[in-house]
Design a protein around this motif. Structure first.
Motif, PDB file in Angstrom:
ATOM      1  N   SER A 202       0.879  -1.053   0.045  1.00  0.00           N
ATOM      2  CA  SER A 202      -0.038   0.026  -0.215  1.00  0.00           C
ATOM      3  C   SER A 202       0.879   1.388  -0.098  1.00  0.00           C
ATOM      4  CB  SER A 202      -0.964  -0.015   1.142  1.00  0.00           C
ATOM      5  OG  SER A 202      -0.034   0.263   2.467  1.00  0.00           O
ATOM      6  N   PHE A 203       0.188   2.450  -0.416  1.00  0.00           N
ATOM      7  CA  PHE A 203       0.885   3.561  -0.670  1.00  0.00           C
ATOM      8  C   PHE A 203       0.149   4.748  -0.403  1.00  0.00           C
ATOM      9  CE2 PHE A 203       0.437   2.248  -4.819  1.00  0.00           C
ATOM     10  CZ  PHE A 203      -0.321   3.390  -5.469  1.00  0.00           C
ATOM     11  N   THR A 204       0.409   5.826   0.126  1.00  0.00           N
ATOM     12  CA  THR A 204      -0.340   7.051   0.086  1.00  0.00           C
ATOM     13  C   THR A 204       0.675   8.259  -0.117  1.00  0.00           C
ATOM     14  OG1 THR A 204       0.658   7.431   2.655  1.00  0.00           O
ATOM     15  CG2 THR A 204      -1.435   6.275   2.296  1.00  0.00           C
ATOM     16  N   SER A 205      -0.249   9.393  -0.505  1.00  0.00           N
ATOM     17  CA  SER A 205       0.385  10.578  -1.216  1.00  0.00           C
ATOM     18  C   SER A 205      -0.188  11.724  -0.581  1.00  0.00           C
ATOM     19  CB  SER A 205       0.389  10.558  -2.746  1.00  0.00           C
ATOM     20  OG  SER A 205      -1.043  10.656  -2.972  1.00  0.00           O
ATOM     21  N   PHE A 206       0.461  12.866  -0.378  1.00  0.00           N
ATOM     22  CA  PHE A 206      -0.024  14.082  -0.152  1.00  0.00           C
ATOM     23  C   PHE A 206       0.708  15.219  -0.821  1.00  0.00           C
ATOM     24  CE2 PHE A 206       0.244  17.752   2.701  1.00  0.00           C
ATOM     25  CZ  PHE A 206      -1.083  17.967   2.947  1.00  0.00           C
ATOM     26  N   TRP A 207      -0.201  16.193  -0.944  1.00  0.00           N
ATOM     27  CA  TRP A 207       0.227  17.487  -1.697  1.00  0.00           C
ATOM     28  C   TRP A 207      -0.442  18.691  -1.328  1.00  0.00           C
ATOM     29  CZ3 TRP A 207      -1.951  20.176  -6.407  1.00  0.00           C
ATOM     30  CH2 TRP A 207      -1.236  21.183  -6.823  1.00  0.00           C
ATOM     31  N   TRP A 208       0.191  19.909  -0.842  1.00  0.00           N
ATOM     32  CA  TRP A 208      -0.525  20.966  -0.423  1.00  0.00           C
ATOM     33  C   TRP A 208      -1.446  21.771  -1.067  1.00  0.00           C
ATOM     34  CZ3 TRP A 208       0.587  21.013   4.571  1.00  0.00           C
ATOM     35  CH2 TRP A 208       1.724  20.502   5.093  1.00  0.00           C
ATOM     36  N   GLY A 209      -1.655  21.414  -2.515  1.00  0.00           N
ATOM     37  CA  GLY A 209      -2.516  22.119  -3.397  1.00  0.00           C
ATOM     38  C   GLY A 209      -1.838  23.443  -4.020  1.00  0.00           C
ATOM     39  N   GLY A 210      -2.534  23.825  -4.939  1.00  0.00           N
ATOM     40  CA  GLY A 210      -2.085  24.870  -5.764  1.00  0.00           C
ATOM     41  C   GLY A 210      -2.114  24.592  -7.335  1.00  0.00           C
ATOM     42  N   ARG A 211      -1.109  25.276  -8.096  1.00  0.00           N
ATOM     43  CA  ARG A 211      -1.058  24.828  -9.188  1.00  0.00           C
ATOM     44  C   ARG A 211      -0.239  23.630  -9.597  1.00  0.00           C
ATOM     45  NH1 ARG A 211       2.154  29.206 -13.403  1.00  0.00           N
ATOM     46  NH2 ARG A 211       1.858  28.062 -15.131  1.00  0.00           N
ATOM     47  N   GLY A 212      -0.787  22.749 -10.351  1.00  0.00           N
ATOM     48  CA  GLY A 212      -0.186  21.563 -10.593  1.00  0.00           C
ATOM     49  C   GLY A 212      -1.017  20.237  -9.989  1.00  0.00           C
ATOM     50  N   SER A 238      -4.926  14.595  -1.201  1.00  0.00           N
ATOM     51  CA  SER A 238      -4.088  13.152  -0.990  1.00  0.00           C
ATOM     52  C   SER A 238      -4.802  12.127  -1.640  1.00  0.00           C
ATOM     53  CB  SER A 238      -4.275  12.951   0.759  1.00  0.00           C
ATOM     54  OG  SER A 238      -5.495  12.617   0.978  1.00  0.00           O
ATOM     55  N   GLY A 239      -4.069  10.994  -1.855  1.00  0.00           N
ATOM     56  CA  GLY A 239      -4.341   9.829  -2.510  1.00  0.00           C
ATOM     57  C   GLY A 239      -3.764   8.643  -1.785  1.00  0.00           C
ATOM     58  N   SER A 240      -4.494   7.466  -2.249  1.00  0.00           N
ATOM     59  CA  SER A 240      -3.775   6.188  -1.669  1.00  0.00           C
ATOM     60  C   SER A 240      -4.077   5.035  -2.711  1.00  0.00           C
ATOM     61  CB  SER A 240      -4.199   6.041  -0.282  1.00  0.00           C
ATOM     62  OG  SER A 240      -5.574   5.738  -0.229  1.00  0.00           O
ATOM     63  N   ASN A 241      -3.678   3.870  -2.597  1.00  0.00           N
ATOM     64  CA  ASN A 241      -3.796   2.706  -3.377  1.00  0.00           C
ATOM     65  C   ASN A 241      -3.152   1.479  -2.630  1.00  0.00           C
ATOM     66  OD1 ASN A 241      -5.198   1.071  -5.078  1.00  0.00           O
ATOM     67  ND2 ASN A 241      -4.570   2.804  -6.814  1.00  0.00           N
ATOM     68  N   SER A 242      -3.636   0.143  -3.048  1.00  0.00           N
ATOM     69  CA  SER A 242      -2.924  -0.881  -2.588  1.00  0.00           C
ATOM     70  C   SER A 242      -3.125  -1.976  -3.537  1.00  0.00           C
ATOM     71  CB  SER A 242      -3.623  -1.367  -1.268  1.00  0.00           C
ATOM     72  OG  SER A 242      -4.958  -1.583  -1.410  1.00  0.00           O
ATOM     73  N   ALA A 243      -2.270  -2.991  -3.321  1.00  0.00           N
ATOM     74  CA  ALA A 243      -2.387  -4.165  -4.291  1.00  0.00           C
ATOM     75  C   ALA A 243      -1.788  -5.409  -3.567  1.00  0.00           C
ATOM     76  CB  ALA A 243      -1.460  -3.797  -5.355  1.00  0.00           C
ATOM     77  N   ILE A 244      -2.429  -6.495  -4.027  1.00  0.00           N
ATOM     78  CA  ILE A 244      -1.720  -7.993  -3.541  1.00  0.00           C
ATOM     79  C   ILE A 244      -1.049  -8.619  -4.871  1.00  0.00           C
ATOM     80  CG2 ILE A 244      -2.358 -10.059  -2.558  1.00  0.00           C
ATOM     81  CD1 ILE A 244      -4.714  -8.892  -1.305  1.00  0.00           C
ATOM     82  N   LEU A 245       0.016  -8.878  -4.564  1.00  0.00           N
ATOM     83  CA  LEU A 245       0.898  -9.481  -5.722  1.00  0.00           C
ATOM     84  C   LEU A 245       1.632 -10.679  -5.144  1.00  0.00           C
ATOM     85  CD1 LEU A 245       2.902  -6.089  -6.493  1.00  0.00           C
ATOM     86  CD2 LEU A 245       0.682  -6.957  -7.593  1.00  0.00           C
ATOM     87  N   GLN A 246       1.653 -11.610  -6.348  1.00  0.00           N
ATOM     88  CA  GLN A 246       2.194 -13.021  -6.265  1.00  0.00           C
ATOM     89  C   GLN A 246       3.601 -12.529  -6.830  1.00  0.00           C
ATOM     90  OE1 GLN A 246       0.274 -16.345  -7.460  1.00  0.00           O
ATOM     91  NE2 GLN A 246       1.966 -17.412  -7.172  1.00  0.00           N
ATOM     92  N   LEU A 247       4.585 -12.759  -5.961  1.00  0.00           N
ATOM     93  CA  LEU A 247       6.086 -12.646  -6.465  1.00  0.00           C
ATOM     94  C   LEU A 247       6.977 -13.739  -6.154  1.00  0.00           C
ATOM     95  CD1 LEU A 247       6.481  -9.092  -4.458  1.00  0.00           C
ATOM     96  CD2 LEU A 247       5.608  -9.299  -6.792  1.00  0.00           C
ATOM     97  N   GLN A 248       8.038 -13.406  -6.990  1.00  0.00           N
ATOM     98  CA  GLN A 248       8.936 -14.683  -7.107  1.00  0.00           C
ATOM     99  C   GLN A 248      10.128 -14.090  -6.329  1.00  0.00           C
ATOM    100  OE1 GLN A 248       8.605 -17.798  -8.366  1.00  0.00           O
ATOM    101  NE2 GLN A 248       6.542 -17.068  -8.782  1.00  0.00           N
ATOM    102  N   ALA A 249      10.985 -14.892  -5.646  1.00  0.00           N
ATOM    103  CA  ALA A 249      12.240 -14.345  -4.921  1.00  0.00           C
ATOM    104  C   ALA A 249      12.705 -13.515  -5.811  1.00  0.00           C
ATOM    105  CB  ALA A 249      12.958 -15.689  -4.539  1.00  0.00           C
ATOM    106  N   GLY A 250      13.200 -12.212  -5.477  1.00  0.00           N
ATOM    107  CA  GLY A 250      14.233 -11.498  -6.341  1.00  0.00           C
ATOM    108  C   GLY A 250      13.219 -10.157  -6.847  1.00  0.00           C
ATOM    109  N   ASP A 251      11.967 -10.324  -7.060  1.00  0.00           N
ATOM    110  CA  ASP A 251      11.133  -9.469  -7.715  1.00  0.00           C
ATOM    111  C   ASP A 251      11.459  -8.013  -6.791  1.00  0.00           C
ATOM    112  OD1 ASP A 251      10.348 -11.161  -9.429  1.00  0.00           O
ATOM    113  OD2 ASP A 251       8.494 -11.524  -8.818  1.00  0.00           O
ATOM    114  N   LYS A 252      11.334  -6.917  -7.680  1.00  0.00           N
ATOM    115  CA  LYS A 252      11.635  -5.690  -6.908  1.00  0.00           C
ATOM    116  C   LYS A 252      10.193  -4.819  -6.919  1.00  0.00           C
ATOM    117  CE  LYS A 252      16.507  -5.661  -7.510  1.00  0.00           C
ATOM    118  NZ  LYS A 252      16.726  -5.860  -5.938  1.00  0.00           N
ATOM    119  N   ILE A 253       9.716  -4.172  -5.974  1.00  0.00           N
ATOM    120  CA  ILE A 253       8.826  -3.088  -5.989  1.00  0.00           C
ATOM    121  C   ILE A 253       9.101  -1.949  -5.621  1.00  0.00           C
ATOM    122  CG2 ILE A 253       6.261  -2.905  -4.957  1.00  0.00           C
ATOM    123  CD1 ILE A 253       6.586  -5.404  -6.671  1.00  0.00           C
ATOM    124  N   ASN A 254       8.566  -0.996  -5.958  1.00  0.00           N
ATOM    125  CA  ASN A 254       8.972   0.420  -5.620  1.00  0.00           C
ATOM    126  C   ASN A 254       7.638   1.266  -6.154  1.00  0.00           C
ATOM    127  OD1 ASN A 254       9.535   0.873  -8.338  1.00  0.00           O
ATOM    128  ND2 ASN A 254      11.209   2.474  -7.852  1.00  0.00           N
TER     129      ASN A 254
END
Length: 282
Positions: A202-212, A238-254
């Motif tokens: 899961s991840f979340t984000s935040f922004w103060w607002g304004g132009r952009g 603000s925003g957020s999202n999540s996911a359930i992933l089936q991974l193999q050893a060595g898979d990279k998430i960012n």
């Protein structure tokens, strides 16, 4: 001569007189003896009749006594029979009541046995479920002991805004909340799967607002999976999202920030990145 004859006649007469009384006496004695004999016979007959009468009376008395005894015996037999009949009827009544009570007890016992059988079946089912649950817990415990525990959570270490950028920008969450198993790197911002399995992110984000606007995505081995987006000219978003992933050893998430987008944070740690291993799949 005359005197002599007279004397002889007198003597003869006297002799006759003497002889006649003797004959009479003998006759009387015979009569008396005969009468005694007859009287004896009569008395014997009378005695015999008396004996017979007494015998008859005795027999009649004995017969009467027998009749009385038989009557008493019949009465006693009748009383005993009556008592026996009454006792038998009383016993039969009691036996009937006992059989009735025994039947009721048997029915209750059968109902109790059925209830116990049902309870035993339920207990057996519960025991089977408990055994299965225990086996599952044991298996999970065994697997858990045999596999690494993996979980992490981190936040952006800044007081301000990142962006807008000219290209995808990998976010590095350097403020560590937890990093069990050390699968997340605070240098690269990548989570590397230590074992094959199913993971939650899961991840979340935040922004103060304004132009952009604020926009970013979760990536697996460089491929976009899920994203967030936020845009406001007047207030923070603000925003957020999540996911359930089936991974193999060595898979990279960012997490990566898209070009020309922004993300903000401060000491409140609004923008975060988290994940953990649900279960291994080998």
């Amino acid at each position: 001569m005359i005197n002599l004859c007279a004397q002889r006649q007198s003597t003869t007469c006297q002799g006759s007189q003497i002889q006649i009384p003797l004959n009479l006496r003998m006759a009387k004695l015979s009569v008396i003896l005969l009468m005694c004999l007859l009287a004896g016979l009569s008395d014997g007959q009378a005695e015999s009749n008396k004996v017979e009468a007494i015998t008859d009376q005795t027999d009649e008395g004995l017969a009467e006594i027998d009749d009385n005894q038989n009557f008493k015996q019949r009465q006693e037999t009748a009383i005993l029979t009556s008592n026996t009949t009454a006792t038998q009827e009383s016993c039969e009544s009691r036996i009937y009541m006992m059989w009735k009570e025994l039947g009721a007890l048997t029915e209750r016992l059968e109902a109790t046995m059925r209830a116990l059988d049902e309870t035993n079946r339920k207990l057996e089912a519960s025991e089977n479920q408990l055994a299965q649950l225990s086996n599952t817990v044991t298996e999970m415990s065994t697997v858990d002991r045999g596999q690494p525990r993996v979980a992490f959570s981190a936040a952006l270490p800044l007081h301000g805004t990142i962006g807008p950028t000219s290209a995808l920008y990998p976010l590095v969450y350097q403020h560590i909340v937890s990093n069990i198993g050390n699968a997340y790197s605070t240098i690269t911002g990548y989570f590397t799967a230590p074992v094959p399995g199913v993971y939650y992110f899961s991840f979340t984000s935040f922004w103060w607002g304004g132009r952009g606007s604020s926009f970013g995505s979760l990536y697996r081995n460089g491929h976009q999976v899920v994203s967030w987006y936020g845009n406001s000219d007047t207030h923070a978003t603000s925003g957020s999202n999540s996911a359930i992933l089936q991974l193999q050893a060595g898979d990279k998430i960012n997490v990566r920030l898209s070009s020309d987008r922004v993300i903000s944070d401060n000491g409140n740690k609004y923008s975060t990145f988290s994940g953990f291993l649900l279960f291994p799949t080998f």
